[in-house]
Design an enzyme around this catalytic site. Structure first.
Site, PDB file in Angstrom:
ATOM      1  N   HIS A 130     -19.737 -28.024  59.922  1.00  0.00           N
ATOM      2  CA  HIS A 130     -20.600 -28.280  61.087  1.00  0.00           C
ATOM      3  C   HIS A 130     -21.446 -29.549  60.930  1.00  0.00           C
ATOM      4  CE1 HIS A 130     -19.470 -24.547  62.913  1.00  0.00           C
ATOM      5  NE2 HIS A 130     -20.017 -23.801  61.961  1.00  0.00           N
ATOM      6  N   ASP A 167     -11.683 -21.555  59.984  1.00  0.00           N
ATOM      7  CA  ASP A 167     -12.955 -20.840  60.118  1.00  0.00           C
ATOM      8  C   ASP A 167     -13.063 -20.304  61.555  1.00  0.00           C
ATOM      9  OD1 ASP A 167     -15.862 -20.928  58.531  1.00  0.00           O
ATOM     10  OD2 ASP A 167     -16.096 -20.876  60.710  1.00  0.00           O
ATOM     11  N   HIS A 169     -15.529 -20.428  63.439  1.00  0.00           N
ATOM     12  CA  HIS A 169     -16.335 -21.363  64.239  1.00  0.00           C
ATOM     13  C   HIS A 169     -15.634 -22.725  64.322  1.00  0.00           C
ATOM     14  CE1 HIS A 169     -19.235 -18.465  62.394  1.00  0.00           C
ATOM     15  NE2 HIS A 169     -19.670 -18.427  63.637  1.00  0.00           N
ATOM     16  N   ASP A 248     -14.427 -16.155  58.008  1.00  0.00           N
ATOM     17  CA  ASP A 248     -15.226 -15.338  58.922  1.00  0.00           C
ATOM     18  C   ASP A 248     -14.462 -14.917  60.184  1.00  0.00           C
ATOM     19  OD1 ASP A 248     -15.235 -18.021  59.576  1.00  0.00           O
ATOM     20  OD2 ASP A 248     -17.414 -18.220  59.674  1.00  0.00           O
TER      21      ASP A 248
HETATM   22 ZN   LIG Z   1     -17.832 -20.059  60.309  1.00  0.00          ZN
END
Ligand SMILES: [Zn+2]
Length: 311
Positions: A130, A167, A169, A248
């Site tokens: 991120h 991931d 996200h 995740d």
């Molecule tokens: Zn994540």
């Protein structure tokens, strides 16, 4: 040929407060699993070294690096803790941990390119995907994978590298840094909508983004990967593959609502290893991103590493 496992004690000392899911115990859970299953004997262990300022500048602006260095070195000196955003908190050890996390990815790249190991896994925190060129966010400070990919291209002279992000996200930071760099193909799959709510519209032609709705299960994810990632990777013929390995999207993980299992992570790793062996001499550098259910994380990293190590 073997698999490197790169980590550092400082990566445990970075803490974001009681109850924060991105916690030092994540690394303990992975370590315990490797020892308990005997998988650790198949790995070659290395202590991470610090990323150099030059390595960081290949992915981040000098202004950002100076800003975050002043802030984090200040915390190291004063012993204080500071919130960068509501989710991303720095303590006195964050500076050292962030340098080791990015440094591990660079070191992994060198070990693999020097032929000392076939592939490498960086068991590090803070995670990186991120972190944008100019901003720490979403538990991330430096973009470990982007720093390593640029090291492979700019320093080690590779012409084409792939970045793969599974991931749950969207890897907005990696996309921010690498979009438009035609030496890089980035393929990702992520839940949408979900933090950081980006990725539905790719930022560059070198981005293959596969957003999936909540409650998507492993079978559908495999079909999408086969249909969307694999043809792009085959056409691109990467000389090395970098993985933003977040776990995740596991069905037991509460930070997302996808339904992957260890078997899916094993399958994804096998598919990537197949591409790497045909086009990239097997060269893979994988870096830990998310994964917050401690048991599911440990089992999933175990499944990923068993494929990488061939055991
Ligand atoms: Zn994540």
């Amino acid at each position: 040929m073997s698999t490197a496992y790169i980590s550092h004690a400082d990566c445990r000392r970075h803490e974001m407060g009681a109850g924060h899911p991105e916690c030092p115990q994540r690394l303990d859970a992975i370590e315990d699993w490797l020892i308990g299953t005997g998988l650790d004997v198949a790995l070659q262990r290395f202590d991470a070294s610090n990323a150099s300022p030059q390595a960081l500048e290949r992915a981040h602006s000098s202004a950002y690096i100076a800003h975050i260095r002043d802030l984090l070195e200040g915390l190291a000196a004063s012993g204080e803790t500071r919130a960068i955003d509501p989710d991303t908190i720095a303590n006195p050890y964050t500076w050292s941990a962030a340098l080791k996390a990015a440094g591990a990815a660079v070191q992994a790249t060198d070990l693999v390119l020097d032929g000392r190991v076939e592939n490498a896994f960086c068991a590090v925190r803070p995670p990186g995907h991120h972190a944008t060129r100019d901003q720490a966010m979403g538990f991330c400070f430096f973009n470990n994978v982007a720093v390593a990919a640029r090291h492979a291209l700019d320093v080690r002279g590779l012409k084409r590298v792939a970045v793969v992000d599974f991931d749950v996200h969207h890897g907005n930071g990696t996309e921010d840094i690498l979009a438009g760099d035609d030496r890089v193909l980035m393929v990702s799959i992520f839940q949408h909508p979900l933090y950081p709510f980006s990725g539905a519209v790719p930022k560059g032609e070198n981005m293959v983004n596969v957003p999936v709705p909540p409650y998507t299960k492993g079978g559908e994810v495999r079909e999408l990967i086969e249909a969307m990632w694999m043809p792009a990777l085959e056409r691109f013929k990467p000389e090395m593959i970098f993985i933003s390995a977040g776990f995740d999207a596991h069905r037991e993980d509460d930070l997302g609502q996808l339904g992957l299992t260890e078997a899916d992570y094993e399958w994804i790793t096998l598919r990537l290893q197949d591409v790497a062996r045909r086009h990239a001499k097997g060269r893979i550098v994988s870096c830990l991103e998310g994964g917050y259910h401690l048991d599911a994380l440990a089992r999933s990293v175990g499944a990923h590493l068993r494929v990488l190590a061939g055991v």
